[in-house]
Design an enzyme around this catalytic site. Structure first.
Site, mmCIF file in Angstrom:
data_model
loop_
_atom_site.group_PDB
_atom_site.id
_atom_site.type_symbol
_atom_site.label_atom_id
_atom_site.label_comp_id
_atom_site.label_asym_id
_atom_site.label_seq_id
_atom_site.Cartn_x
_atom_site.Cartn_y
_atom_site.Cartn_z
ATOM 1 N N ASP A 137 -5.061 3.367 3.608
ATOM 2 C CA ASP A 137 -3.835 2.942 3.593
ATOM 3 C C ASP A 137 -3.086 2.390 4.539
ATOM 4 O O ASP A 137 -3.577 2.989 5.186
ATOM 5 C CB ASP A 137 -3.073 4.793 3.506
ATOM 6 C CG ASP A 137 -1.221 4.774 3.403
ATOM 7 O OD1 ASP A 137 -0.763 4.403 3.997
ATOM 8 O OD2 ASP A 137 -1.108 5.637 2.978
ATOM 9 N N ASP A 155 1.412 -7.809 2.533
ATOM 10 C CA ASP A 155 1.783 -8.451 1.041
ATOM 11 C C ASP A 155 2.168 -7.024 0.314
ATOM 12 O O ASP A 155 0.916 -7.076 -0.542
ATOM 13 C CB ASP A 155 0.765 -9.104 0.618
ATOM 14 C CG ASP A 155 0.286 -9.459 -0.210
ATOM 15 O OD1 ASP A 155 1.225 -9.769 -1.413
ATOM 16 O OD2 ASP A 155 -0.808 -9.895 -0.844
#
Length: 275
Positions: A137, A155
């Site tokens: 994560d 991104d």
């Protein structure tokens, strides 16, 4: 019968492409993943119905995420990419010889797996020894980092599903903490035609945290509206004050030293989002 894929970008508008074949479709632990071959754009990665990247125009997004901050920072050595499991940003990061280590943190390992298989020209550097790939994560990775990176690039997908937290003010504050004292970060921040409120919100949040905040754009035809924005936050270095000697020759298809500065020249309706 022709098969077409349509991304419904708003309730009233979409973009469509003729499909030659479907390579793979899967409901991962995080999202619906589809890999298709299109007649116009080559192989295309689609997540939750949204185009993430294509073989034909991928270089625009990946070059503009990577090179703008990396040429702005005088000596980037440690770089973090949050998301970006297709590997395109990592490929561009490694073109900078000063970078000693590039860390990729992608929450969905299936994106990495199928990008390596069907998008090898994009994902080809993920096994480079200068790269560390973590299936984790990104929000939590940032929260646990302290002055670890020179440059951080977010991104992410659009702010839905697993990417929602990556557009929060708390996340940007965590990025500031994870950056070194002269660090820079950049995030993709969607398009001004359909997501003006999002861009304005992100810009204002980043501006409250970073002394230097800039918005820049690029033309990416398979992304909603084709006009895409990126928000850059920097503790010290201004992308508009980069000296000519900082730019070095490297193989690109979109980014140039001239475009570095020109991308910050905004259409009036986009500039208004930063005031």
């Amino acid at each position: 019968m022709d098969l077409w894929f349509t991304e419904k970008q708003t309730e009233q508008f979409g973009i469509t492409a003729k499909v030659n074949k479907t390579y793979h479709t899967e409901k991962t632990d995080f999202q619906q993943l589809v890999m298709i071959e299109t007649a116009e754009w080559g192989n295309m990665l689609v997540l939750d119905g949204m185009v993430m990247t294509t073989e034909k125009d991928e270089f625009v997004y990946h070059e503009m995420v990577a090179h703008v901050p990396l040429f702005t920072h005088p000596n980037p050595k440690h770089v973090l990419v949050v998301g970006g499991g297709d590997g395109g940003v990592i490929r561009e990061v490694l073109k900078h010889k000063s970078v000693e280590k590039a860390t990729l943190v992608e929450i969905d390992g299936k994106v990495i797996e199928y990008s390596k298989k069907y998008l090898p020209d994009i994902a080809g550097e993920l096994d480079n020894p200068r790269v560390e790939v973590k299936v984790d994560d990104g929000f939590m990775h940032i929260a646990k980092s302290d002055k670890a990176y020179d440059v951080i690039m977010v991104d992410s997908t659009e702010p839905v599903g697993p990417a929602v937290n990556l557009f929060s003010k708390g996340f940007y504050a965590g990025i500031s903490k994870a950056l070194k004292d002269d660090g820079i970060f950049v995030a993709q921040t969607d398009n001004p035609w359909f997501k003006a409120d999002l861009i304005k919100q992100v810009y204002n949040d980043v501006k409250e945290i970073f002394p230097v905040t800039r918005l820049y754009t690029a033309n990416i035809p398979t992304y909603p509206s084709g006009l895409w924005t990126f928000t850059l936050g920097s503790k010290i270095h201004d992308p508009l004050k980069v000296k000519d000697e900082r730019f070095t020759e490297m193989e690109t298809n979109y980014y140039t030293s001239e475009l570095h500065f020109a991308s910050f020249a905004l259409p009036k309706f986009v500039k208004d989002l930063t005031t």
